[in-house]
Scaffold this motif. Structure first.
Motif, short mmCIF file in Angstrom:
data_model
loop_
_atom_site.label_atom_id
_atom_site.label_comp_id
_atom_site.label_asym_id
_atom_site.label_seq_id
_atom_site.Cartn_x
_atom_site.Cartn_y
_atom_site.Cartn_z
N GLU A 16 -6.18 9.55 3.85
CA GLU A 16 -4.97 8.76 4.08
C GLU A 16 -4.39 9.07 5.46
N LYS A 17 -4.43 10.33 5.85
CA LYS A 17 -3.91 10.72 7.16
C LYS A 17 -4.69 10.03 8.28
N GLN A 38 4.30 4.86 1.97
CA GLN A 38 3.36 5.66 1.17
C GLN A 38 2.34 4.74 0.52
N ARG A 45 -3.85 6.22 8.31
CA ARG A 45 -2.52 5.93 8.86
C ARG A 45 -2.53 5.88 10.39
N GLN A 46 -3.45 6.59 11.01
CA GLN A 46 -3.52 6.63 12.46
C GLN A 46 -3.97 5.29 13.05
N ALA A 90 -3.55 -0.71 0.74
CA ALA A 90 -2.60 -0.89 1.83
C ALA A 90 -2.39 -2.36 2.18
N THR A 127 5.56 -1.58 7.79
CA THR A 127 5.27 -0.16 7.77
C THR A 127 5.18 0.30 6.32
#
Length: 225
Positions: free
Chosen positions: A40-41, A11, A44-45, A121, A8
């Motif tokens: 980024e939002k 950030q 992240r999904q 990421a 996970t």
């Protein structure tokens, strides 16, 4: 073999993503930062970081009783003096590829931002994987992660490498006819373990297949800066 492990990311490193986007040494404006936060939002999904690995003993630069051969002078030099070798694969899921393709149709600015964020990421997943692996080998030193296709370590070995790890079944990482990984935001690599290793723990541009096209080199820098 270790079980599949999830990672996970608390950030995503925005500064690194901005560096990929060409903002090295420059401060992005408010509009850019707002778009980056929005991207980024969305990322992240769909982001799902996972990795798996195997650790083998090394004898004469090769893994005994293993069909996978460590070919090339560059990987031989990289593992010189190592006692063990780690074969690792990491990914952040096929959903990321789908999101990037969608954004390429709707707007290239968002596609580029999500692509950069995703590249950061998957690197963060690799860093966490490396940290966890090294915790299982206290007292060992390690070399840096050497990717397939780097130097003269053949990219064509991807399929055999993934099969050895059972990566297609375990974390959904496959390879196409061009020896490219799917999902795209995936990594295959090896690194050595040993004691009193005498080598630079930094990548060299001399081995990189992208050295002639690299934007970092054109600016007198490298991807490790």
């Amino acid at each position: 073999m270790e079980s599949v492990q999830s990672v996970t990311i608390e950030q995503i490193n925005f500064q690194e993503a901005l560096r990929y986007l060409g903002f090295r040494g420059k401060e992005p404006d408010d509009t850019t930062m707002e778009l980056l936060l929005s991207c980024e939002k969305e990322l992240r999904q769909v982001l799902d970081g996972k990795f798996l690995y195997k650790v083998f003993d090394l004898e004469g630069g090769q893994v005994p009783n293993c069909s996978f051969e460590l070919k090339g002078e560059s990987i031989a030099k990289h593992l010189d003096g190592c006692e063990k070798v780690v074969f690792m694969c990491a990914t952040i899921s096929a959903g990321v590829d789908t999101l990037i393709r969608k954004k390429q149709i709707l707007g290239m600015a968002e596609a580029m931002m999500i692509d950069s964020l995703a590249s950061v990421a998957v690197e963060q997943v690799c860093e966490e994987a490396e940290k966890r692996i090294m915790e299982a080998f206290p007292g060992y030193e390690h070399t840096w992660r050497f990717g397939l296709g780097y130097g003269d370590f053949p990219l064509a070995a991807q399929k055999e490498f993934l099969e050895l790890l059972d990566a297609p079944k375990r974390i959904g990482v496959c390879v196409n006819n061009a020896s490219m990984l799917t999902p795209v935001k995936s990594v295959t690599c090896v690194f050595g373990l040993g004691h009193q290793l005498k080598r630079e723990n930094v990548k060299s541009c001399d081995f990189c297949n992208m050295r002639e096209q690299c934007q970092f080199r054109k600016e007198g820098k490298n991807c490790g800066e």
